[in-house]
Design an enzyme around this catalytic site. Structure first.
Site, short mmCIF file in Angstrom:
data_model
loop_
_atom_site.label_atom_id
_atom_site.label_comp_id
_atom_site.label_asym_id
_atom_site.label_seq_id
_atom_site.Cartn_x
_atom_site.Cartn_y
_atom_site.Cartn_z
N ASN A 199 32.57 36.52 36.34
CA ASN A 199 33.64 35.72 35.73
C ASN A 199 34.42 36.53 34.69
O ASN A 199 35.61 36.27 34.46
CB ASN A 199 33.05 34.45 35.11
CG ASN A 199 32.68 33.44 36.18
OD1 ASN A 199 32.60 33.77 37.38
ND2 ASN A 199 32.49 32.20 35.78
N GLN A 216 26.60 40.98 54.01
CA GLN A 216 27.72 41.66 53.35
C GLN A 216 27.24 42.86 52.52
O GLN A 216 26.46 42.68 51.58
CB GLN A 216 28.42 40.65 52.44
CG GLN A 216 29.58 41.22 51.65
CD GLN A 216 30.07 40.25 50.57
OE1 GLN A 216 29.27 39.64 49.88
NE2 GLN A 216 31.38 40.13 50.42
N GLU A 276 36.95 34.54 49.32
CA GLU A 276 35.57 34.29 48.92
C GLU A 276 35.53 33.51 47.60
O GLU A 276 34.78 32.56 47.46
CB GLU A 276 34.83 35.63 48.77
CG GLU A 276 33.35 35.47 48.44
CD GLU A 276 32.70 36.79 48.03
OE1 GLU A 276 33.36 37.83 48.09
OE2 GLU A 276 31.52 36.74 47.65
#
Lengths: 388, 382, 388, 382
Positions: free
Chosen positions: A374, A125, A243
């Site tokens: 996060n 990726q 994802e």
């Protein structure tokens, strides 16, 4: 509201359980765990799943999916981790595959999907760049159309498995004039193309799984563009939410916790220490909750709703809990938490449980950063859910 | 009441800081850690010349006669530099045990050589099943003529490979787990029957598993009184715990300042990430955790220094409290340093990960936070 | 570095201890605890301290202070809380007093300071306004010079003890043209002046200590201005840092914790519960650290340094820990944590420990908000210490 | 697997929400709480007419025959409205015990009146020294003729003042603390020897201490089997714990939405405080805590509903886990709601404080977080 398994579900569970018992042998798992044999064993395992028709539960049936209900998918995943069977490598099957069957042309589907399902191609990726981490849309790798080819220049970073991959799916900038989310395109690039250099990055765990990938005048056929030029952000965004849901890894988290508990039982009565019990249940209770949070998301998905901001919640909580159980693992290991295997992955300390704790802990630090840190997930929830 | 360092302490602090500045960049440390020895003998000689190896030892044996504060000053700076030379293993543990338990002859034999940098030592205390209990050992020394025969295996012996001699805790009497009946023995690391196998810890240290197979020891191998080795061992371990906490504070300071600096330069979304309030408040939390750790360190060090005329339960409570705080604050500071550095912090290349690994190791040595909190609770609420 | 008490310090400690033993009787403490008699008893106690010369340890000797070292001040405060003796009401002695002796004229000092020391005047603090809480400088209460009087209009809020006070010290806006920190003045106002209305605010604890104070065409002699007009923010700021240091309340925190531990010992063996012990030591260890953080600040103060941003650290940690021990108090009280006394403060439940827990807990929620919310303190540290 | 409410459940939910909307503004609740009764008999009649009082009862006695999910739906909405009417005390505890332990006559006598709203009940279980142990009681019922004589004192009896009748847990055999030997007794609240003194809790409830001084009871006062009252009592308490957790979730949702709303309107430093990232991230934390609580509530409710054919240890673990989560999440949500509201949140005038007080109370009823976590650990790791 009902979460009991039906008789059909229970029959399915038995079928899946039997499959894992019969096919995921101790011998296979040993080869998977060793650095030298892991890739070959992984391919073997994925081909076994492919033969059974279970390689891509998330895909539509017409492209090779299973047609399972959300409950069945949940059961499959639970049984897989209970059996200590490895997950599939996500880049082809869980990331670029869905983009291709959703946004790709028929030709692209015919060319790539069967090879992904059969594990013939290994993907990686190409999203993050040195200057564009959580701020993904700031990416600068440039692709200019030159006849029927794109000329690609730039660099990608944190590319897991690039040193082993056949193909890379990249976000590239095809227009710099508008807002930064605009002018991004989604491009499939053969890793053997001249001008691509892969530089290894050694992680905190001491291992090599990450890379920097440099593109220097790399020529990519225009037919490898997914969808419309300059619209790549839309395709990537849909993928990111999938994802994040996957990163949560609740079933795997339960499995590690079970291993930690088993070790604490076996070694010196640590399991009887009230302070340690409390740490265990602090994590276990949150995991029990997250398991149902995931089920709620899965149920909504199977009712046709796309994963929304809840995927950010799953990602935050899931990665925090993975780190929490890795920390418990370290704590159980005590003095042995820091012992390292040698460069070939062989343990000389006699405390293999400790060396695995250390590697898992250090490797796991990245989960709260990748897939959109996060902090970025909190910004997303703040905006999309709370309206702040 | 004052919290200032003496002039001498400030000079000591500057001396260590200068060494780190001049000789301990990331690159040279990386090479050291990867080397077979795991540290630099040349650096060790420099430590000797600078007088650091003499700090905790009595003037009577040629030492500096320093106290807990002097050791703290050195350790904090060594922590900031992430220095891997075995100061703790050779000077504080090996040397400390000989000073604490040894007779005059043993002290004269060994300490002058420790001070001169001529000898490497280690303390072999841990066994596979011990977890954090120093008394839970089964390595045994049985009487044989005037001396002993030693059998057993110690694990994760810090500096165990480089050590010329080891102090070994062994059972000479009493039941498994009993404090009574433990003796401290000085063992030549190359003696017949001593077998060492080395491996690395995540913080870069070389450690060893050491097997003793019918190792014959003369009577003068005994350090201190027979069967009464637990008390001096615990006392030295307490001192070293204090020193390790000082090292941890140095590491935390370094991690915090590095992180603050990084957030000022790293741009995302068009601005330095230091401008995000959520991150600012978290960096304030790590700053406060560091200051609270410093306060408890000062508290524990002052009470250790005065413990002769002080309440020794209070001194124990301070030490346990400090180790708990280092465990909690260390976790917070380490986690935030990695998280705020993002991807680059997760690589082997950046120093931040190495500081975190050393901090993790210190959190565990001589008992983790839970262990010390249970001890604290026992002293406070039982 | 040395924190041992000298022989002189120990002698001082004995002297102070004896004073509290002899003068802070159980009878006095009972009157202090009762709503009906508390004010009278408080005045009596403060006058007793005044007679002994100990009413204002923080003041310079020439204005009536004690000339104590930092260690002596620490010992005095420790002994005071150990003896369960009340603190002085801060508004006169700890807040406006220092402003007056630092920035006031000789006339103002002569007029106000002796009455503050003798507890003849009761003061309250007029800082916060309905629209200006943590953003104190946004205050709008207006004072216009009209001949030799200021004409004051506006409102103050969260004014502790305004219903009992003789005087209020106020921040008022005398100029709105510049930055909001400019154009603020520091004014002393007699509460008996016509145009002042005091409206009670009932707190979460059910009690009345807070008020809103309205100013409607209130005329204040210009001689009651402290320092220069429009420079009030400077005087207030110096005061705020002292206030924050005081809010930390470490000694009081230790005292409450000791009470909680004693109760947990006496009642049904809760003290033996490892989970509860852990909660206790979580708090106690932080308090032990904060005690030394405070000592470090005191030592720096006595070396002549003004309290800087460390006062923000003390304020944040101190108030968090006060709330933590109040929470422990609630937890120890179990079912009785929520029992309430009647409107006169009399307990009918038979569980007075519980009703006091509840009042203390609810009242204590405000500490992380007042004196500049802890969020604002974090902004201050972030800017002033970390340079962010 | 599905997480949708049935049509009936959605109607129930809307019905309670509408009641709260139409009849339960802050002002009217404040008056209710200050009134002598502590709640509104008119509201109670409305509850009866709307069928809510019949929800948990079998159709055989005129009930709705609802399950744990139906009760959850009602409680969550009652929580959002901070409804003080004694639904828990009279319907879930008093009625629940009679349904669980009572014989047909007792059920017929009492439940139809509960359903009709004609009777108020209470469950007197707590004693001064019990803390959270239902079996740790010393109120004793001794045999006397066919019946019993009851002596002892219960404390913090919810709805104890308004109650017409009480279910009392009393020792009829066995040692202090033993589960065996506890009987449940139905006692007329106005019987000779019953003495009640009332007081308020912080959440606005009126509760009572109830003394029993030689209270004579006929044989038919016994609910269920003699000496075997512990099991049905524990089962009902478990059900009610679930219901209280649902109420807590409703409160948390309300607190979170109120806080988000407030930060959008409150301006400081020239902008809405909702624009501060540090606050945004904290509100995300409270949002996540609320969602995690919802997940565990669904998990526990589903396993309770299916517990007949399910693993009952798992069902117990789910319940304990849920109460722990309510304790932690409730603390976080309550603290943040107060803190982010600032000064105005600390006043009696604003609703937010009252929600927090009820949430605090629920955290403690039938065992706080520590208590349930110890139980969870016992089941999981012993």
């Amino acid at each position: 509201m009902d979460t009991q398994f039906s008789a059909e579900d229970l029959a399915f569970r038995d079928e899946v359980r039997q499959f894992f018992q019969e096919n995921c042998s101790a011998e296979l798992r040993a080869r998977l765990a060793s650095k030298k044999t892991s890739r070959e064993a992984q391919v073997e395992w994925q081909k076994c799943l492919y033969e059974r028709g279970w390689i891509a539960p998330g895909w539509p049936v017409e492209h090779g999916g299973t047609g399972w209900t959300a409950t069945q998918k949940f059961i499959f995943e639970s049984e897989r981790t209970s059996a200590d069977a490895p997950d599939v490598i996500p880049f082809g099957l869980k990331m670029v595959g869905p983009v291709i069957y959703t946004f790709g042309t028929e030709e692209q589907q015919a060319k790539f999907l069967p090879r992904i399902l059969r594990s013939d191609d290994w993907w990686c990726q190409g999203y993050s760049e040195p200057g564009a981490g959580s701020d993904l849309a700031a990416l600068k790798t440039k692709a200019e159309l030159d006849g029927d080819e794109y000329l690609v220049n730039g660099a990608k970073i944190w590319t897991s498995g690039a040193h082993l991959a056949d193909w890379i799916f990249c976000l590239v900038r095809t227009d710099s004039s508008g807002k930064k989310q605009e002018g991004i395109s989604f491009l499939l690039i053969d890793m053997k193309t001249p001008g691509i250099t892969v530089n290894p990055i050694i992680g905190l765990d001491g291992g090599h799984s990450l890379n920097e990938v440099q593109f220097n005048e790399v020529r990519v056929p225009a037919e490898n563009l997914i969808g419309e030029q300059d619209k790549g952000w839309t395709y990537a965004k849909a993928l990111l939410q999938h994802e994040r849901t996957a990163i949560a890894g609740v079933a795997g988290c339960k499995r590690v916790l079970a291993r930690v508990i088993a070790y604490a039982r076996a070694e010196g009565g640590l399991i009887d220490d009230p302070a340690f019990q409390r740490r265990l249940s602090d994590a276990e209770i949150e995991i029990m909750a997250l398991e149902y949070t995931e089920l709620r998301v899965l149920a909504a998905l199977s009712a046709g709703t796309a994963p929304g901001p809840e995927s950010s919640l799953l990602k935050i909580k899931g990665t925090e809990l993975q780190q929490a159980v890795q920390e418990l693992w370290m704590e159980v290991a005590g003095y042995y938490q820091g012992v390292l295997p040698d460069a070939d992955g062989v343990d000389h300390s006699g405390h293999e449980f400790g060396s695995k704790a250390c590697i898992s802990y250090m490797y796991g630090r990245a989960t709260t950063v990748y897939g959109g840190s996060n902090e970025v997930q909190k910004n997303i929830i703040s905006k999309a859910v709370l309206g702040l | 009441m004052n919290f200032d360092f003496s002039e001498e302490q400030n000079m000591l602090k500057d001396s260590v800081a200068r060494f780190v500045q001049d000789h301990y960049d990331a690159h040279s440390r990386r090479e050291l850690v990867a080397s077979e020895q795991g540290f630099d003998r040349g650096n060790w000689q420099m430590f000797a010349e600078l007088g650091w190896l003499s700090i905790p030892f009595d003037e009577s044996v040629g030492g500096f006669g320093g106290d807990a504060i002097d050791t703290m000053v050195v350790m904090q700076e060594l922590g900031k530099g992430l220095v891997v030379e075995p100061f703790v293993a050779t000077v504080l543990l090996f040397g400390g045990l000989i000073q604490k338990a040894g007779n005059t002859t043993q002290q004269e034999n060994w300490l002058s050589r420790v001070i001169a940098g001529e000898v490497q030592g280690a303390f072999a205390f841990l066994e596979r099943h011990s977890r954090f209990e120093l008394a839970d050992i089964s390595t045994a020394a049985t009487a044989s003529g005037d001396g002993f025969v030693l059998n057993g295996e110690k694990t994760v012996v810090f500096n165990g490979l480089a050590a010329d001699a080891l102090v070994v805790s062994a059972r000479t009497a009493g039941e498994a787990g009993a404090e009574d009946g433990i003796s401290l023995l000085l063992v030549d690391a190359t003696a017949p029957g001593v077998e060492r196998s080395g491996y690395r810890l995540m913080d870069g240290q070389l450690v060893a598993n050491v097997r003793f197979d019918h190792v014959e020891l003369a009577a003068d191998a005994l350090l201190g009184e027979r069967d009464q080795g637990y008390a001096p061992m615990q006392a030295v371990v307490d001192n070293v715990t204090l020193a390790l906490c000082a090292e941890a504070l140095g590491i935390m300071e370094k991690l915090n300042s590095t992180t603050v600096e990084y957030t000022r330069t790293r741009e995302q979304f068009g601005v330095a990430i230091a401008s995000f309030q959520a991150l600012q408040h978290r960096m304030v939390d790590t700053f406060m955790a560091c200051e609270q750790t410093r306060s408890l360190l000062y508290r524990a060090v002052c009470s250790a220094k005065n413990s002769a005329d002080d309440d020794s339960v209070e001194s124990q409570r301070n030490l346990h409290a400090l180790k708990v705080m280092v465990d909690r604050a260390g976790k917070l500071v380490g986690d935030e340093a990695l998280q705020l550095h993002g991807g680059i912090g997760m690589t082997d290349e950046l120093e931040v990960g190495h500081y975190v690994k050393r901090l993790m190791t210190i959190r565990t040595i001589f008992g983790n936070g839970d262990y010390h909190q249970a001890k604290f609770n026992q002293l406070s609420y039982a």
